[in-house]
Design a protein around this motif. Structure first.
Motif, PDB file in Angstrom:
ATOM      1  N   LEU A 255      11.920  19.891 -34.115  1.00 42.85           N
ATOM      2  CA  LEU A 255      10.549  19.525 -33.745  1.00 42.85           C
ATOM      3  C   LEU A 255      10.381  19.533 -32.231  1.00 42.85           C
ATOM      4  O   LEU A 255       9.342  19.974 -31.706  1.00 42.85           O
ATOM      5  CB  LEU A 255      10.209  18.143 -34.320  1.00 42.85           C
ATOM      6  N   ALA A 256      11.401  19.050 -31.510  1.00 46.07           N
ATOM      7  CA  ALA A 256      11.321  19.065 -30.047  1.00 46.07           C
ATOM      8  C   ALA A 256      11.298  20.497 -29.522  1.00 46.07           C
ATOM      9  O   ALA A 256      10.535  20.837 -28.586  1.00 46.07           O
ATOM     10  CB  ALA A 256      12.500  18.292 -29.453  1.00 46.07           C
ATOM     11  N   GLU A 257      12.106  21.358 -30.091  1.00 42.63           N
ATOM     12  CA  GLU A 257      12.123  22.757 -29.670  1.00 42.63           C
ATOM     13  C   GLU A 257      10.804  23.444 -29.999  1.00 42.63           C
ATOM     14  O   GLU A 257      10.310  24.277 -29.220  1.00 42.63           O
ATOM     15  CB  GLU A 257      13.288  23.483 -30.350  1.00 42.63           C
ATOM     16  N   ALA A 258      10.194  23.093 -31.142  1.00 47.02           N
ATOM     17  CA  ALA A 258       8.900  23.674 -31.502  1.00 47.02           C
ATOM     18  C   ALA A 258       7.822  23.226 -30.522  1.00 47.02           C
ATOM     19  O   ALA A 258       6.964  24.016 -30.113  1.00 47.02           O
ATOM     20  CB  ALA A 258       8.527  23.276 -32.929  1.00 47.02           C
ATOM     21  N   ARG A 259       7.858  21.959 -30.108  1.00 43.81           N
ATOM     22  CA  ARG A 259       6.877  21.486 -29.126  1.00 43.81           C
ATOM     23  C   ARG A 259       7.067  22.208 -27.798  1.00 43.81           C
ATOM     24  O   ARG A 259       6.098  22.545 -27.106  1.00 43.81           O
ATOM     25  CB  ARG A 259       7.026  19.962 -28.949  1.00 43.81           C
ATOM     26  N   GLU A 260       8.349  22.411 -27.449  1.00 43.29           N
ATOM     27  CA  GLU A 260       8.604  23.103 -26.184  1.00 43.29           C
ATOM     28  C   GLU A 260       8.183  24.565 -26.241  1.00 43.29           C
ATOM     29  O   GLU A 260       7.676  25.124 -25.267  1.00 43.29           O
ATOM     30  CB  GLU A 260      10.100  22.993 -25.854  1.00 43.29           C
TER      31      GLU A 260
ATOM     32  N   MET B 192      10.135  29.803 -37.152  1.00 43.23           N
ATOM     33  CA  MET B 192      11.002  29.447 -36.036  1.00 43.23           C
ATOM     34  C   MET B 192      12.353  28.940 -36.531  1.00 43.23           C
ATOM     35  O   MET B 192      13.416  29.297 -35.995  1.00 43.23           O
ATOM     36  CB  MET B 192      10.324  28.373 -35.180  1.00 43.23           C
ATOM     37  N   VAL B 193      12.344  28.141 -37.592  1.00 43.41           N
ATOM     38  CA  VAL B 193      13.594  27.619 -38.157  1.00 43.41           C
ATOM     39  C   VAL B 193      14.442  28.753 -38.703  1.00 43.41           C
ATOM     40  O   VAL B 193      15.673  28.772 -38.523  1.00 43.41           O
ATOM     41  CB  VAL B 193      13.284  26.585 -39.259  1.00 43.41           C
ATOM     42  N   ALA B 194      13.810  29.737 -39.347  1.00 49.53           N
ATOM     43  CA  ALA B 194      14.565  30.875 -39.877  1.00 49.53           C
ATOM     44  C   ALA B 194      15.221  31.666 -38.750  1.00 49.53           C
ATOM     45  O   ALA B 194      16.376  32.106 -38.865  1.00 49.53           O
ATOM     46  CB  ALA B 194      13.634  31.767 -40.702  1.00 49.53           C
ATOM     47  N   GLU B 195      14.505  31.857 -37.648  1.00 51.66           N
ATOM     48  CA  GLU B 195      15.078  32.569 -36.505  1.00 51.66           C
ATOM     49  C   GLU B 195      16.268  31.808 -35.915  1.00 51.66           C
ATOM     50  O   GLU B 195      17.299  32.402 -35.585  1.00 51.66           O
ATOM     51  CB  GLU B 195      14.007  32.776 -35.431  1.00 51.66           C
TER      52      GLU B 195
END
Length: 227
Positions: free
Chosen positions: A171-176, A192-195
């Motif tokens: 979640l932090a990486e997605a926000r970034e 994004m998680v699949a990548e």
């Protein structure tokens, strides 16, 4: 009429007083005797001179009066005057065998009953011993079972903690990456998680290959052996 009423009242008073006083008054005893003396049951009338003997050959005779059981009843009431042959009242060989078999099944002898009780007690004791063996074996396994349960509980707790940390990291990486909070169920986040998982899998493959190469290089000939 008055005398009968007086006797009934006297007996009623007697029954009331007899529950309280053990001694009986002579007048009450007299009234009680008078009341009991008035009961005169009718004797059973048996016509022994001309008894009723059903004609078994007649169609008008009921079927239940043609049975051997009714013959036994007639002979028991009138005796030889019934005209029934006593020898015919005994059971036949087949009926006697059936009666003996029923007695053996439903009324066994004392020896058979004792043997059955002994066999049942022996079977119950064997079942109890088997049950005690199972309980003893399970009690012996109990420390290991408790240790395994605690270990599984710790592992499950650790796994849940790691999954929670990984989720927060994603979640932090997605926000970034996207500049705002993202719904974990959205296609953008799932992509994004699949990548990320694909990249991690690729890194693990590279790490395994590097370890195999290092192991192969370490297993080569030593300098002293090559000289």
């Amino acid at each position: 009429m008055a005398a009968s009423l007086l006797c009934r009242r006297t007996v009623s008073v007697y029954f009331r007083l007899s529950s309280c006083k053990p001694a009986l008054h002579p007048s009450l005893q007299c009234g009680f005797l008078l009341q009991t003396a008035s009961y005169n049951p009718k004797p059973l009338k048996l016509n022994l001179r001309n008894p009723y003997i059903p004609d078994k050959d007649s169609e008008r005779t009921p079927e239940w009066q043609k049975t051997a059981q009714y013959d036994r009843k007639l002979y028991g009431r009138y005796g030889s005057a019934s005209g029934v042959d006593p020898a015919s009242l005994w059971p036949s060989h087949e009926e006697l065998d059936r009666i003996i078999a029923e007695e053996k099944e439903w009324q066994p002898s004392l020896e058979v009953m004792l043997k059955n009780i002994e066999a049942r007690e022996k079977e119950e004791a064997e079942k109890r011993r088997e049950k005690e063996k199972i309980i003893a074996a399970n009690m012996a396994k109990m420390p290991k079972m408790v240790a395994d349960w605690r270990r599984e509980k710790r592992e499950a707790k650790q796994k849940l903690k790691e999954e929670k940390a990984r989720r927060e990291k994603l979640l932090a990486e997605a926000r970034e990456r996207f500049g705002s909070s993202v719904d974990p169920r959205s296609p953008k986040f799932l992509e994004m998680v699949a990548e990320i998982e694909k990249e991690e899998k690729k890194k693990r493959k590279l790490l395994k290959r590097r370890l195999r190469e290092e192991q192969a290089a370490g297993a080569g000939p030593t300098p002293a052996a090559s000289s």
